[in-house]
Structures are given as structure tokens and as C-alpha cells.
Scaffold this motif. Structure first.
Motif, PDB file in Angstrom:
ATOM      1  N   VAL A 244      -3.606  14.193  15.083  1.00 18.48           N
ATOM      2  CA  VAL A 244      -3.120  14.491  13.823  1.00 18.48           C
ATOM      3  C   VAL A 244      -2.456  13.308  13.185  1.00 18.48           C
ATOM      4  N   VAL A 245      -2.620  13.215  11.716  1.00 14.11           N
ATOM      5  CA  VAL A 245      -1.939  12.173  10.916  1.00 14.11           C
ATOM      6  C   VAL A 245      -0.900  12.855  10.259  1.00 14.11           C
ATOM      7  N   ARG A 246       0.146  12.408  10.525  1.00 10.20           N
ATOM      8  CA  ARG A 246       1.543  12.977  10.373  1.00 10.20           C
ATOM      9  C   ARG A 246       2.074  12.356   9.438  1.00 10.20           C
ATOM     10  N   PHE A 247       2.068  11.040   8.876  1.00  5.86           N
ATOM     11  CA  PHE A 247       2.541  10.486   7.945  1.00  5.86           C
ATOM     12  C   PHE A 247       1.801   9.234   7.494  1.00  5.86           C
ATOM     13  N   ILE A 248       1.584   9.067   6.217  1.00  5.31           N
ATOM     14  CA  ILE A 248       0.950   7.965   5.465  1.00  5.31           C
ATOM     15  C   ILE A 248       1.628   7.438   4.485  1.00  5.31           C
ATOM     16  N   ASP A 249       1.879   6.008   4.434  1.00  2.00           N
ATOM     17  CA  ASP A 249       2.194   5.368   3.597  1.00  2.00           C
ATOM     18  C   ASP A 249       1.451   4.495   3.080  1.00  2.00           C
ATOM     19  N   VAL A 250       1.115   4.359   1.897  1.00  2.00           N
ATOM     20  CA  VAL A 250       0.123   3.111   1.183  1.00  2.00           C
ATOM     21  C   VAL A 250       1.369   2.339   0.146  1.00  2.00           C
ATOM     22  N   HIS A 251       1.573   0.952   0.417  1.00  2.00           N
ATOM     23  CA  HIS A 251       2.411   0.397  -0.340  1.00  2.00           C
ATOM     24  C   HIS A 251       1.865  -1.055  -0.473  1.00  2.00           C
ATOM     25  N   PRO A 252       2.507  -1.632  -1.562  1.00  2.00           N
ATOM     26  CA  PRO A 252       2.488  -3.081  -2.172  1.00  2.00           C
ATOM     27  C   PRO A 252       2.510  -4.013  -1.024  1.00  2.00           C
ATOM     28  N   ILE A 253       1.657  -5.056  -0.788  1.00  2.00           N
ATOM     29  CA  ILE A 253       1.673  -5.828   0.198  1.00  2.00           C
ATOM     30  C   ILE A 253       3.060  -6.383   0.698  1.00  2.00           C
ATOM     31  N   GLY A 254       3.770  -6.632  -0.159  1.00  2.00           N
ATOM     32  CA  GLY A 254       5.082  -7.487  -0.049  1.00  2.00           C
ATOM     33  C   GLY A 254       6.253  -6.487   0.516  1.00  2.00           C
ATOM     34  N   GLU A 255       6.021  -5.231   0.398  1.00  2.00           N
ATOM     35  CA  GLU A 255       6.976  -4.226   0.615  1.00  2.00           C
ATOM     36  C   GLU A 255       6.489  -3.256   1.913  1.00  2.00           C
TER      37      GLU A 255
ATOM     38  N   ILE B 182      10.722  10.157  10.975  1.00  2.00           N
ATOM     39  CA  ILE B 182       9.580  10.990  11.200  1.00  2.00           C
ATOM     40  C   ILE B 182       9.409  11.383  12.599  1.00  2.00           C
ATOM     41  N   LEU B 183       9.433  10.236  13.404  1.00  2.00           N
ATOM     42  CA  LEU B 183       9.150  10.204  14.770  1.00  2.00           C
ATOM     43  C   LEU B 183      10.288  11.269  15.614  1.00  2.00           C
ATOM     44  N   ARG B 184      11.484  11.444  14.813  1.00  2.00           N
ATOM     45  CA  ARG B 184      12.526  12.318  15.524  1.00  2.00           C
ATOM     46  C   ARG B 184      11.959  13.870  15.354  1.00  2.00           C
ATOM     47  N   LYS B 185      11.244  13.828  14.237  1.00  2.00           N
ATOM     48  CA  LYS B 185      10.672  15.205  13.929  1.00  2.00           C
ATOM     49  C   LYS B 185       9.442  15.676  14.781  1.00  2.00           C
ATOM     50  N   LEU B 186       8.801  14.804  15.205  1.00  2.00           N
ATOM     51  CA  LEU B 186       7.299  14.954  15.807  1.00  2.00           C
ATOM     52  C   LEU B 186       7.800  15.803  17.361  1.00  2.00           C
TER      53      LEU B 186
ATOM     54  N   THR C  95       6.217   5.727  21.645  1.00  2.00           N
ATOM     55  CA  THR C  95       5.102   5.591  20.328  1.00  2.00           C
ATOM     56  C   THR C  95       4.504   4.175  20.577  1.00  2.00           C
ATOM     57  N   GLN C  96       3.202   3.962  20.180  1.00  2.00           N
ATOM     58  CA  GLN C  96       2.330   2.822  20.553  1.00  2.00           C
ATOM     59  C   GLN C  96       2.397   2.234  19.250  1.00  2.00           C
ATOM     60  N   VAL C  97       2.850   0.874  18.965  1.00  2.00           N
ATOM     61  CA  VAL C  97       2.847   0.270  17.626  1.00  2.00           C
ATOM     62  C   VAL C  97       1.585  -0.456  17.744  1.00  2.00           C
ATOM     63  N   LEU C  98       0.588  -0.357  16.788  1.00  2.00           N
ATOM     64  CA  LEU C  98      -0.426  -1.350  16.602  1.00  2.00           C
ATOM     65  C   LEU C  98      -0.932  -1.831  15.525  1.00  2.00           C
ATOM     66  N   GLY C  99      -1.379  -3.034  15.150  1.00  2.00           N
ATOM     67  CA  GLY C  99      -1.740  -3.553  13.858  1.00  2.00           C
ATOM     68  C   GLY C  99      -3.216  -3.411  13.791  1.00  2.00           C
ATOM     69  N   ILE C 100      -3.711  -3.258  12.550  1.00  2.00           N
ATOM     70  CA  ILE C 100      -5.495  -3.352  12.364  1.00  2.00           C
ATOM     71  C   ILE C 100      -5.531  -3.850  10.959  1.00  2.00           C
ATOM     72  N   SER C 101      -6.537  -4.764  11.026  1.00  2.00           N
ATOM     73  CA  SER C 101      -7.112  -5.308   9.634  1.00  2.00           C
ATOM     74  C   SER C 101      -8.255  -5.619   9.886  1.00  2.00           C
TER      75      SER C 101
ATOM     76  N   ILE D 138       0.212   8.824  13.767  1.00  2.00           N
ATOM     77  CA  ILE D 138      -0.729   9.839  14.352  1.00  2.00           C
ATOM     78  C   ILE D 138      -0.141  10.477  15.657  1.00  2.00           C
ATOM     79  N   ASP D 139       0.068  11.470  15.921  1.00  2.00           N
ATOM     80  CA  ASP D 139       0.509  12.273  16.999  1.00  2.00           C
ATOM     81  C   ASP D 139      -0.525  12.153  18.062  1.00  2.00           C
ATOM     82  N   LYS D 140       0.036  12.819  19.147  1.00  2.00           N
ATOM     83  CA  LYS D 140      -0.822  12.491  20.321  1.00  2.00           C
ATOM     84  C   LYS D 140      -2.093  13.492  20.622  1.00  2.00           C
ATOM     85  N   GLN D 141      -2.304  14.442  19.522  1.00  2.36           N
ATOM     86  CA  GLN D 141      -3.133  15.418  19.313  1.00  2.36           C
ATOM     87  C   GLN D 141      -4.238  14.707  18.307  1.00  2.36           C
TER      88      GLN D 141
END
Length: 109
Positions: free
Chosen positions: A84-95, A105-109, A16-22, A79-82
Motif C-alpha cells: 500500500v502506498v503510504r506517502f507520495i511526494d512529487v517535487h522539483p528536481i533540485g528539491e 512517516i516511517l515512525r507512524k507505520l 526500510t529498503q531504499v531504492l532508486g528507480i529511473s 510503500i508498506d509491506k502489504q
């Protein structure tokens, strides 16, 4: 986001490649990284055209009457290697989800 740095080797075990975007500028990213002692994964700036990527993912705050107009929601996407968005989590800024939830989730991909 420092918790991702702490578990970076485990994310790598899942290929998995972790990256941040803002919507912040590159100088803002550099200042933020310095303030927390640095991170080793990439940060992407969605500064210009402002929020284009965030808008495509549905997390840009576009209501001019809403708080933090022009900023983004705090969100995670897996997002998987193809591309495809596999998981989305939108949450409050402090969480954020526990990394173990993400690893499940990654184990299941």
C-alpha cells in the motif's frame, strides 16, 4: 540521493529498503553512481519498456510538448509491506523532502 546513503542506517532501523528507480539505462546508472563515489542501495532501470513503472505510479512525463518528455517527475514513494502506498511526494528536481520528514512517516507505520 546521496543524502539517502548518508542516512541508510537510520532507514534500516525502520526496516526500510531504499531504492532508486529511473527511466535511465543500466550503463547510465553505473556512470552516475561512479560520478558521485558510489551508493550501496539498489538502483532499478525502468528503461524498457520505457517508463512502464513510472507510468503506473503516475510520474512519467507523457506530454510530447512538455519539457523533458519521456523522463519522470522527481518523486518519492513510501510503500508498506502489504504494497500500500503510504506517502507520495512529487517535487522539483533540485528539491527533496528532508529525511526527517520521511522518518516521521516511517515512525507512524
Amino acid at each position: 540521493m546521496p543524502s539517502y546513503e548518508d542516512d541508510l542506517s537510520k532507514f534500516e532501523e525502520y526496516d526500510t529498503q531504499v531504492l532508486g528507480i529511473s527511466v535511465d539505462s543500466i550503463p547510465s546508472h553505473e556512470a552516475w553512481q561512479k560520478s558521485i563515489g558510489g551508493i550501496s542501495y539498489p538502483l532499478c532501470s525502468d528503461f524498457y519498456p520505457h517508463g512502464e513503472v513510472a507510468n503506473k505510479f503516475g510520474v512519467l512525463r507523457e506530454d510530447p510538448n512538455a519539457p523533458a518528455y519521456g523522463a519522470t517527475e522527481r518523486a518519492l514513494f513510501i510503500i508498506d509491506k502489504q504494497g500500500v502506498v503510504r506517502f507520495i511526494d512529487v517535487h522539483p528536481i533540485g528539491e527533496q523532502p528532508d529525511n526527517e520528514e520521511l522518518f516521521e512517516i516511517l515512525r507512524k507505520l
